[in-house]
Design a protein around this motif. Structure first.
Motif, PDB file in Angstrom:
ATOM      1  N   ALA A  93      -6.241   3.027  14.130  1.00 57.88           N
ATOM      2  CA  ALA A  93      -5.732   2.573  12.831  1.00 57.88           C
ATOM      3  C   ALA A  93      -5.289   3.744  11.961  1.00 57.88           C
ATOM      4  N   ALA A  94      -5.011   4.890  12.588  1.00 59.69           N
ATOM      5  CA  ALA A  94      -4.729   6.101  11.825  1.00 59.69           C
ATOM      6  C   ALA A  94      -3.244   6.353  11.587  1.00 59.69           C
ATOM      7  N   GLY A  95      -2.385   5.490  12.122  1.00 55.94           N
ATOM      8  CA  GLY A  95      -0.952   5.749  12.053  1.00 55.94           C
ATOM      9  C   GLY A  95      -0.385   5.745  10.647  1.00 55.94           C
ATOM     10  N   LEU A  96       0.772   6.395  10.490  1.00 57.34           N
ATOM     11  CA  LEU A  96       1.417   6.531   9.182  1.00 57.34           C
ATOM     12  C   LEU A  96       2.222   5.294   8.798  1.00 57.34           C
ATOM     13  N   GLY A  97       2.728   4.561   9.779  1.00 55.95           N
ATOM     14  CA  GLY A  97       3.482   3.351   9.476  1.00 55.95           C
ATOM     15  C   GLY A  97       4.775   3.606   8.735  1.00 55.95           C
ATOM     16  N   THR A  98       5.456   4.706   9.045  1.00 58.45           N
ATOM     17  CA  THR A  98       6.653   5.094   8.291  1.00 58.45           C
ATOM     18  C   THR A  98       7.778   4.074   8.401  1.00 58.45           C
ATOM     19  N   ARG A  99       7.872   3.374   9.537  1.00 55.83           N
ATOM     20  CA  ARG A  99       8.963   2.405   9.704  1.00 55.83           C
ATOM     21  C   ARG A  99       8.735   1.125   8.893  1.00 55.83           C
ATOM     22  N   LEU A 100       7.543   0.997   8.320  1.00 53.62           N
ATOM     23  CA  LEU A 100       7.264  -0.154   7.463  1.00 53.62           C
ATOM     24  C   LEU A 100       7.359   0.199   5.977  1.00 53.62           C
ATOM     25  N   ALA A 101       7.887   1.387   5.668  1.00 54.63           N
ATOM     26  CA  ALA A 101       8.117   1.737   4.270  1.00 54.63           C
ATOM     27  C   ALA A 101       9.174   0.779   3.698  1.00 54.63           C
ATOM     28  N   PRO A 102       9.136   0.452   2.396  1.00 54.41           N
ATOM     29  CA  PRO A 102       8.237   0.999   1.372  1.00 54.41           C
ATOM     30  C   PRO A 102       6.862   0.312   1.293  1.00 54.41           C
ATOM     31  N   ILE A 103       6.596  -0.678   2.138  1.00 56.57           N
ATOM     32  CA  ILE A 103       5.289  -1.349   2.083  1.00 56.57           C
ATOM     33  C   ILE A 103       4.173  -0.330   2.246  1.00 56.57           C
ATOM     34  N   THR A 104       4.350   0.588   3.198  1.00 57.28           N
ATOM     35  CA  THR A 104       3.300   1.559   3.519  1.00 57.28           C
ATOM     36  C   THR A 104       3.347   2.803   2.629  1.00 57.28           C
ATOM     37  N   ASP A 105       4.142   2.763   1.580  1.00 57.13           N
ATOM     38  CA  ASP A 105       4.102   3.886   0.634  1.00 57.13           C
ATOM     39  C   ASP A 105       2.774   3.917  -0.109  1.00 57.13           C
ATOM     40  N   THR A 106       2.153   2.756  -0.264  1.00 59.18           N
ATOM     41  CA  THR A 106       0.927   2.676  -1.075  1.00 59.18           C
ATOM     42  C   THR A 106      -0.276   2.107  -0.322  1.00 59.18           C
ATOM     43  N   ILE A 107      -0.056   1.543   0.873  1.00 66.43           N
ATOM     44  CA  ILE A 107      -1.179   1.048   1.661  1.00 66.43           C
ATOM     45  C   ILE A 107      -1.018   1.504   3.111  1.00 66.43           C
ATOM     46  N   PRO A 108      -2.113   1.701   3.836  1.00 67.79           N
ATOM     47  CA  PRO A 108      -2.003   2.076   5.245  1.00 67.79           C
ATOM     48  C   PRO A 108      -1.480   0.901   6.077  1.00 67.79           C
ATOM     49  N   LYS A 109      -0.820   1.205   7.182  1.00 62.03           N
ATOM     50  CA  LYS A 109      -0.256   0.159   8.040  1.00 62.03           C
ATOM     51  C   LYS A 109      -1.315  -0.859   8.451  1.00 62.03           C
ATOM     52  N   TRP A 151       2.186 -11.973  21.705  1.00 64.75           N
ATOM     53  CA  TRP A 151       2.060 -10.517  21.577  1.00 64.75           C
ATOM     54  C   TRP A 151       3.200 -10.004  20.706  1.00 64.75           C
ATOM     55  N   VAL A 152       2.852  -9.239  19.670  1.00 68.61           N
ATOM     56  CA  VAL A 152       3.859  -8.626  18.801  1.00 68.61           C
ATOM     57  C   VAL A 152       3.424  -7.204  18.479  1.00 68.61           C
ATOM     58  N   ASP A 153       4.343  -6.270  18.621  1.00 67.59           N
ATOM     59  CA  ASP A 153       4.139  -4.887  18.192  1.00 67.59           C
ATOM     60  C   ASP A 153       4.735  -4.758  16.801  1.00 67.59           C
ATOM     61  N   VAL A 154       3.873  -4.707  15.784  1.00 67.87           N
ATOM     62  CA  VAL A 154       4.337  -4.705  14.402  1.00 67.87           C
ATOM     63  C   VAL A 154       4.706  -3.271  14.000  1.00 67.87           C
ATOM     64  N   GLY A 155       5.866  -2.843  14.473  1.00 68.73           N
ATOM     65  CA  GLY A 155       6.287  -1.472  14.196  1.00 68.73           C
ATOM     66  C   GLY A 155       7.479  -1.358  13.286  1.00 68.73           C
ATOM     67  N   SER A 156       8.038  -2.473  12.878  1.00 68.74           N
ATOM     68  CA  SER A 156       9.235  -2.456  12.033  1.00 68.74           C
ATOM     69  C   SER A 156       9.228  -3.690  11.145  1.00 68.74           C
ATOM     70  N   HIS A 157      10.146  -3.734  10.202  1.00 69.42           N
ATOM     71  CA  HIS A 157      10.222  -4.903   9.327  1.00 69.42           C
ATOM     72  C   HIS A 157      10.609  -6.149  10.120  1.00 69.42           C
ATOM     73  N   ALA A 158      11.427  -5.985  11.145  1.00 65.96           N
ATOM     74  CA  ALA A 158      11.835  -7.135  11.961  1.00 65.96           C
ATOM     75  C   ALA A 158      10.648  -7.722  12.714  1.00 65.96           C
ATOM     76  N   THR A 159       9.835  -6.857  13.328  1.00 71.13           N
ATOM     77  CA  THR A 159       8.678  -7.365  14.077  1.00 71.13           C
ATOM     78  C   THR A 159       7.566  -7.832  13.150  1.00 71.13           C
ATOM     79  N   LEU A 160       7.506  -7.277  11.944  1.00 73.23           N
ATOM     80  CA  LEU A 160       6.548  -7.784  10.957  1.00 73.23           C
ATOM     81  C   LEU A 160       6.889  -9.228  10.587  1.00 73.23           C
TER      82      LEU A 160
END
Length: 263
Positions: free
Chosen positions: A7-23, A247-256
């Motif tokens: 759970a340590a990832g930066l989640g940069t592809r989910l910005a701006p959501i992850t600008d203030t909360i961890p992925k 199964w979903v890899d939530v790595g982008s806004h589309a997969t979210l």
């Protein structure tokens, strides 16, 4: 079975959501991803797990505390000073995962209703050091498996790079005797493999100071380690679930958005 959640990832592809909360705390259907993963693993009978943290780590710590660790034994592996990637993260957490039980390793951004107990049974029956969940899905990087579902090689179809370097005869011939399947972010390991993981890490060029557990850890990925194990003759097993699952890899806004629709 015990568990570790990455759970340590930066989640940069989910910005701006992850600008203030961890992925890990991004909401999927009124529940943070981390909560969904914890509850799924707990439902499989797991009562002890380790969760690594790095970016906005205190938010995750507070979330777990506020929810009483969801009624199970959860220990934090703190990577606030340095993000260690999957291999380094597992090695740092190894002292917290002592014992003889298999260890379920799960990326926090993978949401699924996979039957973990069936996968654990397959892992035990195979006798493998590690069992990796794989899928037949489109990607640019594939693990290559023989007919017994033993890991044999890796290929990047965009660059042509292979491991072993230059490609095995089967790889060079278009994988005629090896099956390309994509890793799906969930694996079960025997605790025996942790000694090999430590030896592998000691061969890496990058050195880092000892962490709070007294373990010298460098950032490195787990997949190169699995390939190193396989090429040295160790049994790394690929698992194809015999029953359908989501199964979903939530790595982008589309997969979210896809995950929010499914869950």
């Amino acid at each position: 079975m015990k568990a570790m959640i990455f759970a340590a990832g930066l989640g940069t592809r989910l910005a701006p959501i992850t600008d203030t909360i961890p992925k890990a705390l991004v909401d999927v259907g009124r529940k943070p991803m981390l909560q969904r993963v914890i509850e799924n693993i707990k439902a499989a009978g797991v009562s002890k797990m380790v969760i690594n943290v790095h970016y906005l780590a205190q938010q995750i710590v507070d979330f777990l505390r506020d929810n009483n660790n969801f009624g199970i034994d959860i220990t934090i592996s703190d990577e606030s000073d340095l993000l260690l990637d999957t291999g380094g993260g597992l090695l740092k957490a190894a002292p917290l995962l002592d014992g003889d039980e298999p260890i379920l390793v799960h990326n926090v951004d993978i949401l699924t209703d996979l039957d973990f107990k069936a996968m654990e049974a397959a892992h035990k029956e195979s006798g493998a050091l590690a069992t990796l969940l794989v899928k037949d899905r489109k990607t640019s990087r594939y693990l290559l498996w023989d007919k017994q579902m033993r890991l044999r090689a890796w290929i990047n179809t965009k660059t042509g790079q292979t491991i072993p370097s230059g490609g095995s005869p089967a790889v060079s011939a278009g994988q005629q005797s090896l099956t390309p399947l994509a890793f799906s972010g969930i694996h079960i390991i025997s605790p025996k493999i942790l000694d090999d993981l430590s030896l592998y890490a000691s061969t890496l060029a990058v050195e880092c100071p000892a962490g709070d557990l007294g373990v010298d850890v460098s950032p490195f990925g787990i997949i190169p380690f699995y390939l190193d194990e396989a090429l040295s003759g160790k049994y790394i097993h690929g698992y194809l679930s015999p029953t359908p699952y989501r199964w979903v890899d939530v790595g982008s806004h589309a997969t979210l958005a896809q995950a929010r629709a499914l869950f």
